[in-house]
Design a protein around this motif. Structure first.
Motif, PDB file in Angstrom:
ATOM      1  N   ARG A  14       0.550  -0.960   0.252  1.00  0.00           N
ATOM      2  CA  ARG A  14      -0.407  -0.104   0.028  1.00  0.00           C
ATOM      3  C   ARG A  14       0.297   1.354   0.327  1.00  0.00           C
ATOM      4  NH1 ARG A  14      -3.295  -1.766   5.255  1.00  0.00           N
ATOM      5  NH2 ARG A  14      -1.006  -1.871   5.211  1.00  0.00           N
ATOM      6  N   ARG A  15       2.248   1.347   1.048  1.00  0.00           N
ATOM      7  CA  ARG A  15       2.750   2.243   0.759  1.00  0.00           C
ATOM      8  C   ARG A  15       3.766   2.779  -0.917  1.00  0.00           C
ATOM      9  NH1 ARG A  15       5.831   2.661   6.782  1.00  0.00           N
ATOM     10  NH2 ARG A  15       3.922   3.609   7.798  1.00  0.00           N
ATOM     11  N   ARG A  16       4.054   1.341  -1.343  1.00  0.00           N
ATOM     12  CA  ARG A  16       4.717   1.602  -2.297  1.00  0.00           C
ATOM     13  C   ARG A  16       3.588   2.084  -3.201  1.00  0.00           C
ATOM     14  NH1 ARG A  16       6.792  -3.411  -1.479  1.00  0.00           N
ATOM     15  NH2 ARG A  16       5.541  -4.476  -3.420  1.00  0.00           N
ATOM     16  N   ALA A  17       1.938   1.770  -3.785  1.00  0.00           N
ATOM     17  CA  ALA A  17       1.481   2.040  -4.321  1.00  0.00           C
ATOM     18  C   ALA A  17       1.532   3.685  -4.356  1.00  0.00           C
ATOM     19  CB  ALA A  17       0.184   1.332  -3.910  1.00  0.00           C
ATOM     20  N   ALA A  18       1.156   3.690  -2.908  1.00  0.00           N
ATOM     21  CA  ALA A  18       0.939   5.341  -2.355  1.00  0.00           C
ATOM     22  C   ALA A  18       1.665   5.850  -2.837  1.00  0.00           C
ATOM     23  CB  ALA A  18       0.732   5.678  -1.256  1.00  0.00           C
ATOM     24  N   ALA A  19       3.410   5.990  -3.145  1.00  0.00           N
ATOM     25  CA  ALA A  19       4.880   6.631  -3.246  1.00  0.00           C
ATOM     26  C   ALA A  19       4.613   6.067  -5.187  1.00  0.00           C
ATOM     27  CB  ALA A  19       5.804   6.022  -2.668  1.00  0.00           C
ATOM     28  N   ALA A  20       3.765   5.735  -5.300  1.00  0.00           N
ATOM     29  CA  ALA A  20       3.827   5.649  -6.865  1.00  0.00           C
ATOM     30  C   ALA A  20       3.547   6.550  -7.008  1.00  0.00           C
ATOM     31  CB  ALA A  20       3.339   4.268  -7.362  1.00  0.00           C
ATOM     32  N   ALA A  21       1.985   6.458  -7.011  1.00  0.00           N
ATOM     33  CA  ALA A  21       0.724   7.908  -7.842  1.00  0.00           C
ATOM     34  C   ALA A  21       1.116   8.880  -7.260  1.00  0.00           C
ATOM     35  CB  ALA A  21      -0.496   7.018  -6.845  1.00  0.00           C
ATOM     36  N   ALA A  24       4.137   9.730  -9.715  1.00  0.00           N
ATOM     37  CA  ALA A  24       2.923   9.655 -11.415  1.00  0.00           C
ATOM     38  C   ALA A  24       2.702  10.873 -11.399  1.00  0.00           C
ATOM     39  CB  ALA A  24       1.869   9.261 -12.479  1.00  0.00           C
ATOM     40  N   ALA A  25       1.420  12.043 -10.693  1.00  0.00           N
ATOM     41  CA  ALA A  25       1.263  12.799 -10.216  1.00  0.00           C
ATOM     42  C   ALA A  25       1.931  14.126 -10.015  1.00  0.00           C
ATOM     43  CB  ALA A  25       0.416  12.831  -8.726  1.00  0.00           C
ATOM     44  N   VAL A  26       2.651  13.902  -9.491  1.00  0.00           N
ATOM     45  CA  VAL A  26       3.991  14.783  -9.767  1.00  0.00           C
ATOM     46  C   VAL A  26       4.760  15.311 -11.011  1.00  0.00           C
ATOM     47  CG1 VAL A  26       6.488  16.302  -8.590  1.00  0.00           C
ATOM     48  CG2 VAL A  26       5.046  15.014  -6.965  1.00  0.00           C
ATOM     49  N   GLN A  27       5.086  13.665 -11.501  1.00  0.00           N
ATOM     50  CA  GLN A  27       5.353  13.919 -12.960  1.00  0.00           C
ATOM     51  C   GLN A  27       3.878  15.090 -14.050  1.00  0.00           C
ATOM     52  OE1 GLN A  27       8.129  13.119 -13.998  1.00  0.00           O
ATOM     53  NE2 GLN A  27       7.826  13.612 -16.352  1.00  0.00           N
ATOM     54  N   ARG A  28       2.800  13.838 -13.931  1.00  0.00           N
ATOM     55  CA  ARG A  28       2.103  14.954 -15.008  1.00  0.00           C
ATOM     56  C   ARG A  28       2.050  16.260 -14.637  1.00  0.00           C
ATOM     57  NH1 ARG A  28      -1.060  10.364 -13.057  1.00  0.00           N
ATOM     58  NH2 ARG A  28      -2.181  11.677 -11.504  1.00  0.00           N
ATOM     59  N   ASP A  29       1.669  16.497 -13.458  1.00  0.00           N
ATOM     60  CA  ASP A  29       1.928  18.396 -13.183  1.00  0.00           C
ATOM     61  C   ASP A  29       2.968  19.040 -13.431  1.00  0.00           C
ATOM     62  OD1 ASP A  29      -0.684  17.556 -11.586  1.00  0.00           O
ATOM     63  OD2 ASP A  29       0.714  18.111  -9.387  1.00  0.00           O
ATOM     64  N   LEU A  30       4.237  18.347 -13.571  1.00  0.00           N
ATOM     65  CA  LEU A  30       5.878  18.865 -13.889  1.00  0.00           C
ATOM     66  C   LEU A  30       5.439  19.155 -15.508  1.00  0.00           C
ATOM     67  CD1 LEU A  30       8.730  20.650 -13.657  1.00  0.00           C
ATOM     68  CD2 LEU A  30       9.373  17.465 -13.783  1.00  0.00           C
ATOM     69  N   GLU A  31       5.359  18.189 -16.310  1.00  0.00           N
ATOM     70  CA  GLU A  31       4.846  18.007 -17.534  1.00  0.00           C
ATOM     71  C   GLU A  31       3.763  18.971 -18.583  1.00  0.00           C
ATOM     72  OE1 GLU A  31       3.814  14.150 -18.575  1.00  0.00           O
ATOM     73  OE2 GLU A  31       5.522  13.065 -17.989  1.00  0.00           O
ATOM     74  N   ALA A  32       2.704  19.453 -17.553  1.00  0.00           N
ATOM     75  CA  ALA A  32       1.981  20.774 -17.675  1.00  0.00           C
ATOM     76  C   ALA A  32       2.763  21.843 -17.655  1.00  0.00           C
ATOM     77  CB  ALA A  32       1.040  19.624 -17.086  1.00  0.00           C
TER      78      ALA A  32
END
Length: 111
Positions: A14-21, A24-32
Motif C-alpha cells: 500500500r505504501r509503495r502504491a501510494a508513493a508511485a501514485a 506519477a502525479a508530480v510528473q504529470r504536474d511538472l509536464e503540464a
C-alpha cells in the motif's frame, strides 16, 4: 549498510502504491507546467526561439525532455551532458563562447 528504499516501508504494497501514485502525479504536474511555460515562451519570443537548451535539475527528467523535443515546437532541443544544477556553468561558458564567435547578434550581448 542498508540500501535506500529497502526498509520496511517499501515492503508494504500500500505504501509503495501510494508513493508511485504521488510520483506519477508530480510528473504529470511538472509536464503540464513545463509545457505551458514553453508555449508561453514560444508565443513571446517566436520566431527567434527555434532552439532550446535545457539545464538545471529538470534537465535530468528524460520523460519531460522527450515530450519537449517531440511536442515543444522547437526545431532543436539540446540537453547537455551535465544538465543538473552543477552543469549550468557549462551552458554559461558555451553561451559566452557563442557570443564571442558572433553566433548571436549584439542584442543578445547587451542582455
Amino acid at each position: 549498510p542498508a540500501q535506500r528504499g529497502a526498509g520496511p516501508a517499501w515492503s508494504d504494497p500500500r505504501r509503495r502504491a501510494a508513493a508511485a501514485a504521488l510520483s506519477a502525479a508530480v510528473q504529470r504536474d511538472l509536464e503540464a507546467c513545463a509545457t505551458d511555460f514553453l508555449a508561453t515562451l514560444r508565443s513571446i519570443h517566436a520566431p527567434c526561439c527555434e532552439r532550446l537548451a535545457i539545464a538545471g535539475g529538470v534537465g535530468l527528467n528524460s520523460v519531460l525532455n522527450g515530450i519537449t523535443a517531440a511536442e515543444g515546437g522547437f526545431d532543436d532541443v539540446w540537453v547537455p551532458s551535465a544538465p543538473g544544477d552543477d552543469g549550468i556553468a557549462l551552458g554559461c561558458a558555451a553561451f559566452g563562447a557563442a557570443l564571442l564567435d558572433g553566433a548571436y547578434g549584439s542584442e543578445a550581448a547587451a542582455a
